[in-house]
Motif scaffolding. Structure first.
Motif, PDB file in Angstrom:
ATOM      1  N   ASN A 184      54.568  10.703  21.119  1.00 35.77           N
ATOM      2  CA  ASN A 184      55.501  10.633  20.410  1.00 35.77           C
ATOM      3  C   ASN A 184      56.667  11.300  20.950  1.00 35.77           C
ATOM      4  N   GLY A 185      56.354  12.770  21.343  1.00 35.24           N
ATOM      5  CA  GLY A 185      57.580  13.302  21.998  1.00 35.24           C
ATOM      6  C   GLY A 185      58.118  13.287  23.010  1.00 35.24           C
ATOM      7  N   ILE A 187      53.122   4.248  17.098  1.00 36.91           N
ATOM      8  CA  ILE A 187      54.129   2.809  17.323  1.00 36.91           C
ATOM      9  C   ILE A 187      54.867   2.884  18.420  1.00 36.91           C
ATOM     10  N   ALA A 188      55.551   4.398  18.683  1.00 32.90           N
ATOM     11  CA  ALA A 188      56.256   4.512  19.937  1.00 32.90           C
ATOM     12  C   ALA A 188      55.404   4.167  21.042  1.00 32.90           C
ATOM     13  N   ARG A 219      62.029   9.467  15.272  1.00 33.36           N
ATOM     14  CA  ARG A 219      61.173  10.716  15.334  1.00 33.36           C
ATOM     15  C   ARG A 219      61.719  11.902  14.799  1.00 33.36           C
ATOM     16  N   SER A 220      63.135  12.169  15.113  1.00 35.73           N
ATOM     17  CA  SER A 220      63.528  13.316  14.736  1.00 35.73           C
ATOM     18  C   SER A 220      64.420  13.474  13.171  1.00 35.73           C
ATOM     19  N   ALA A 223      55.753  15.418  31.308  1.00 40.53           N
ATOM     20  CA  ALA A 223      55.326  15.201  29.834  1.00 40.53           C
ATOM     21  C   ALA A 223      54.250  16.596  29.710  1.00 40.53           C
ATOM     22  N   VAL A 224      53.103  16.345  30.378  1.00 43.21           N
ATOM     23  CA  VAL A 224      52.110  17.262  30.392  1.00 43.21           C
ATOM     24  C   VAL A 224      52.183  18.620  30.844  1.00 43.21           C
TER      25      VAL A 224
END
Length: 453
Positions: free
Chosen positions: A63-64, A254-255, A321-322, A366-367
């Motif tokens: 999501n992020g 969903i993203a 999301r935000s 991301a990780v």
């Protein structure tokens, strides 16, 4: 058997394994980059005491970071074509504030607001694409101007304030597949989604081998395909179980579904369509592509216009999301997207890169972000580490080329080299370019040309 009969060619085990990890007959050209991602995940899993692969943490990673991964899908085509787009963060923020204003101030239903956002992204992309393709202004300059203009437009439209979005709209950026059926302790829709992906993996490998046999091409031994499919199925099963075992009320985001649809669609476009082959031809050698009948202006217009539409999607995912759109949205997004594409195997000079590789490169970033945050590493050191990762990833490839060895990035992405995507022959009577006339050694880019009157 007579002595003149040639002995059958034998393929050693190492050579067969190479076909699975990037050989010319392998469909998994990104296994090397994927292996690096797995190593990073395992490292942070150990260092964080098991927090990295916690189901809730994985959901937060998807999501992020969905907006960066979405941007990477479009950015890879821009870079493959030999351009760069610095405006994507500002365009995403501009579209985000317009969509938020339309819903909050004018009570526009969120589906209509999304259509407005996509249309606005297409208009912005057409504007920038026109300057690049038909006016001959370098994409770097056009998108630098766009970065400044649309950053100001975001603050002008929103009066430099945050605009909230309706709760129904937040579903696309922070929602999950709706659960149904009996309670087995796992999310049923996520289990079904994982099963569909597993079937697709097996079907794709079977289809690949059938096509190779029908075309008379050399195929990897059956055991190589079995091992490759087994590894991929293990990853799919593990991911399915982790995402399906999150806290109550969660499932696959969903993203992530939106991202998956974009990855599949643009992978098909770049691998199986005429415009996709033309993008690689223009990036690899634009003069040869032009002599072969490729409409370079149309290709450049498409990649720039498409990038702004992708940026519009990323901007809407972010504000969903935000739960609000603000003046600080989109800052630095273009750098993360560009870094993801280069870490994922794209060549700086263009002509090489894949959608799948760019997604894996984005997941590496991301990780790294997530793992370093779990280890309570400061934001300053996170930026330093990300910069070093990007520099090392590209630097090793450049060094390998200068030493006369095959490009590591090129080896991982050779499935999209120009020799595998031949350009149509030049029309009869057209002179084939030599290096001095703009052949393989020509270094000028399409955007450096002044278009003919």
């Amino acid at each position: 058997m007579s002595d003149s009969t040639p002995a059958p060619k034998k393929s050693g085990g190492i050579r067969d394994l190479a076909k699975m990890f990037g050989g010319s007959n392998s469909a998994g050209r990104q296994f090397g980059i994927l292996g690096a991602l797995i190593v990073i995940i395992v490292l942070f899993q150990v260092l964080t005491g098991g927090k990295t692969l916690d189901p809730n943490n994985l959901i937060n990673i998807v999501n992020g970071n969905a907006y960066v991964l979405v941007l990477a899908v479009g950015m890879v085509m821009v870079i493959v074509a030999g351009h760069i787009d610095l405006s994507v963060g500002s365009v995403a923020a501009f579209v985000g504030i317009v969509v938020a204003q339309s819903m909050y101030v004018f009570d526009v239903p969120w589906p209509v607001a999304m259509v407005i956002g996509l249309a606005l992204g297409a208009i912005v992309g057409a504007w920038q694409g026109w300057w690049v393709a038909y006016m001959g202004v370098p994409a770097f300059i056009v998108t630098l101007a766009g970065m400044l203009f649309f950053r100001g437009a975001n603050q002008f439209v929103g009066n430099s304030t945050s605009i909230p979005v309706p709760r129904d709209f937040t579903f696309i950026g922070g929602g999950f597949l709706p659960d149904f059926g009996p309670d087995f302790g796992f999310s049923n829709p996520t289990l079904i989604l994982g099963a569909l992906v597993a079937v697709a993996v097996v079907w794709q490998e079977v289809r690949l081998r059938r096509n190779q046999q029908r075309m008379g091409a050399e195929s990897a031994p059956l055991w190589v395909s079995i091992v490759k499919v087994g590894v991929m199925l293990a990853v799919v099963v593990l991911a399915t179980i982790l995402f399906a075992s999150g806290r109550s009320g969660t499932s696959f985001p969903i993203a992530g579904i939106i991202l998956g649809v974009l990855v599949l669609g643009y992978s098909f476009l770049t691998n199986n369509t005429t415009i996709g082959r033309h993008i690689y031809a223009v990036g690899g050698n634009w003069r040869a592509a032009e002599l072969s009948g490729v409409n370079i202006r149309r290709v450049n217009f498409f990649v720039m216009a498409n990038m702004s539409v992708i940026a519009a999607i990323a901007g809407m995912l972010w504000i969903a999301r935000s739960v609000a759109s603000g003046p600080g949205d989109g800052v630095g997004w273009e750098l993360d997207a560009i870094a993801a594409v280069f870490i994922g195997g794209a060549a700086v000079s263009g002509g090489i890169g894949t959608v799948a590789g760019s997604i894996i490169g984005g997941l590496v970033i991301a990780v790294l972000n997530n793992g370093l945050q779990l280890l309570s590493v400061g934001a300053d050191r996170v930026q330093m580490i990300k910069g070093l990762v990007l520099l090392v990833a590209v630097g090793i490839d450049v060094y390998s080329k200068r030493q006369g060895r095959p490009s590591l990035i090129g080896r991982l992405t050779r499935g999209r080299k120009s020799d595998e995507t031949p350009v149509p022959a030049a029309p009869q009577g057209t002179q084939t370019p030599t290096p001095s006339q703009g052949g393989a050694q020509e270094t000028a880019r399409p955007q450096d040309l002044t278009p003919e009157g």
